[in-house]
Write an enzyme that holds these catalytic residues in place. Structure first.
Site: not given
Length: 580
Positions: A310-312, A314
């Site tokens: 998720y987000c960073l 990812g």
């Protein structure tokens, strides 16, 4: 005083003195570089000064806006007001703004806003980044002067003051005193609505089965008699606490996966102190993601692992996956990216805060502190939506006397973490400034990696109104990979679009799958070809994962792996999530 790599030698006493001075200034400006701001204004103004046609156009717009405003003020026109707020601007929704004199003040503000929107458009030759920054700073200045912020020019405040006999202002003063006291003493405010981690947030049952200096790994207890044979590992962003994905029981993505028969592991990152100043981005990959994969492999040996970032999280998962592909490590059964970017050429409004001057300024502040603090990061995110996150809240709390509304996501949003100096500098330079990952220049352990080496299928989520990871930017992973890729575009923003549980009203999504043989489709064409489907995207992902992990016919695994030296350490949500 310059090293061979072009960066300053930071051990020279003169350079140390300079950095100390810049770090002190950075604290006063919350990390915003005055040089970057001045350079943007100078670039914009110098090009505008050499564009007489553009000047005449802006002068004509000013006169036209003035004429519209005068006609509205005089009542000579019965048309609708000439200027309307942006769709996302709710400051003028009260019906009192449609009556004089409030309507005139509102229209004057919107006329100025309209002129600055036009003025900030780049003249020929202007750096577009500088023009965007000028537009942003102009909007910030105008928002300070909005009539909605003043008690005597806001009809809603005046109405509430009359109704309560001034009680709203007295209550607002108490709120202001409380906030000033909390800020001065560095005392965190109590979470509204009685929300608390471990009580009604992050309550999905499980055990911490591994801990090192960077993260704890939580294994969640099964809720079904049979489970899918292959596990899911969640890699959250380290900028916030992991429980955005295990928020309240009714909107917990982790709980939903467990209820669908998946064995789920989630990383809970440490909240680093100044002692972590030299921890690098690659340390987060090696001692974070790779250590988590190793642990999951010991708990469930011989099984493919389905990783979700998720987000960073990812982004670092993508780096780890490309490195594994380069080195022939095939443990990943699939990769899911939730609002995560791999290419940063269109990285959205956060790029307003990033150029060489700004990053160097942040580095000096982090060099002094050892980390980037929560409030310094939060300030940048609030600035992107200051009309809602700053001014609307201030008006409601200090002038209307309202308590902050109790939402689980607002409690999580205030529970940020610090970021180590070296890691954050690595991230900003290698990815945001230099965009090395998709340009063939990102090296891991001395050798360049490439996303196109990844063969595991991918499930990628973008959200329609994401201002942190715009969906066009998230979609670009399709341009740099050659594997099976399912892309989903869902309604909502960076967090709200991910928290889209079944039954959530007003939700929709678009979904499409690309095979390795499929030619590239640009994002706008993809959007036109894939109609919206009403409902939550979670069941789509669960079905996709089930097809990759095998049917739910296996007995649930034991918690941890005591025989491999991984006994359960403590109940979920662990200890790192409570670190302040």
């Amino acid at each position: 005083m310059t090293a061979p790599n072009g960066h300053p030698k930071h051990d020279h006493p003169y350079e140390t003195a300079d950095r100390a001075g810049r770090a002190m200034l950075a604290r006063m400006t919350s990390g915003a570089s005055l040089n970057a701001a001045a350079a943007a204004w100078a670039d914009w103004a110098s090009h505008l000064a050499r564009a007489p046609g553009r000047q005449m156009e802006l002068a004509e717009r000013a006169m036209r806006n003035g004429a519209k405003l005068a006609a509205h003020a005089s009542g000579l026109t019965r048309d609708d007001p000439p200027f309307r707020p942006r769709a996302e601007d709710h400051r003028f929704s009260h019906p009192g703004w449609s009556t004089p004199p409030f309507s005139l003040w509102q229209q004057a503000f919107l006329a100025a806003q309209d002129w600055w929107d036009a003025a900030a458009e780049p003249a020929r030759g202007t750096d577009p980044h500088n023009s965007d920054r000028v537009a942003f700073m102009a909007r910030q200045m105008l928002d300070v002067l909005s009539p909605s912020n003043m008690p005597l020019t806001n009809p809603e405040i005046l109405q509430e003051t009359v109704r309560t006999g001034g009680g709203n202002l007295m209550q607002g003063m108490r709120h202001l005193a409380e906030d000033i006291r909390a800020q001065a003493t560095a005392t965190p405010a109590a979470a509204p609505g009685g929300f608390a981690v471990g009580r009604n947030l992050a309550v999905t049952g499980g055990q911490v089965v591994f801990r090192n200096e960077l993260f704890e790994l939580i294994q969640y207890a099964p809720r079904t008699e049979k489970v899918h044979p292959e596990p899911v590992l969640i890699v959250p962003a380290w900028i916030m606490k992991y429980y955005i994905l295990d928020l309240s029981p009714e909107n917990s993505l982790i709980a939903y996966l467990v209820e669908q028969g998946f064995t789920v592991f989630a990383m809970s990152w440490v909240n680093p102190s100044a002692d972590y100043r030299d921890v690098s981005l690659d340390d987060y990959r090696r001692d974070g993601v790779m250590a988590a994969l190793d642990t999951v492999g010991k708990v469930m040996p011989g099984q493919k692992i389905h990783a979700c970032g998720y987000c960073l999280g990812g982004t670092i998962l993508s780096i780890a996956a490309a490195t594994m592909a380069r080195d022939g490590d095939d443990r990943l059964g699939s990769i899911t990216l939730l609002a995560a970017q791999t290419d940063f050429t269109e990285a959205g409004e956060l790029m307003l805060f990033l150029d060489e001057s700004q990053v160097a300024f942040l580095e000096d502040m982090m060099w002094d502190q050892g980390y980037l603090a929560q409030e310094q990061m939060a300030g940048a995110f609030r600035a992107l939506r200051d009309e809602d996150l700053v001014w609307t809240r201030a008006v409601g709390r200090y002038l209307m006397g309202k308590e902050d509304e109790a939402f689980d996501i607002t409690v999580w949003n205030a529970d940020a973490t610090r970021m180590p100096a070296k890691m954050h500098s690595d991230y900003l330079r290698a990815l945001f400034l230099d965009n090395r990952l998709t340009s063939g220049r990102f090296a891991v352990e001395g050798r360049v990696i490439a996303l196109k080496d990844i063969r595991a299928p991918m499930f990628v989520i973008g959200t329609e109104k994401d201002h942190i990871a715009p969906w066009h930017s998230v979609y670009k992973v399709a341009l740099f990979t050659q594997n099976e890729l399912t892309f989903v575009l869902t309604k909502g923003g960076h967090n709200g679009g991910i928290l889209s549980e079944p039954g959530h009203k007003g939700r929709h999504y678009r979904i499409g799958c690309r095979t390795p043989e499929t030619r590239y489709t640009d994002p706008d064409s993809w959007y036109a070809r894939h109609p919206a489907t009403e409902g939550s995207w979670w069941p789509e992902w669960a079905r996709w994962l089930a097809g990759k992990t095998g049917p739910a016919e296996a007995a649930p695994p034991a918690m941890g792996a005591p025989d491999a030296g991984l006994p359960p350490l403590c109940p979920a949500p662990g200890t790192y999530v409570f670190m302040k």
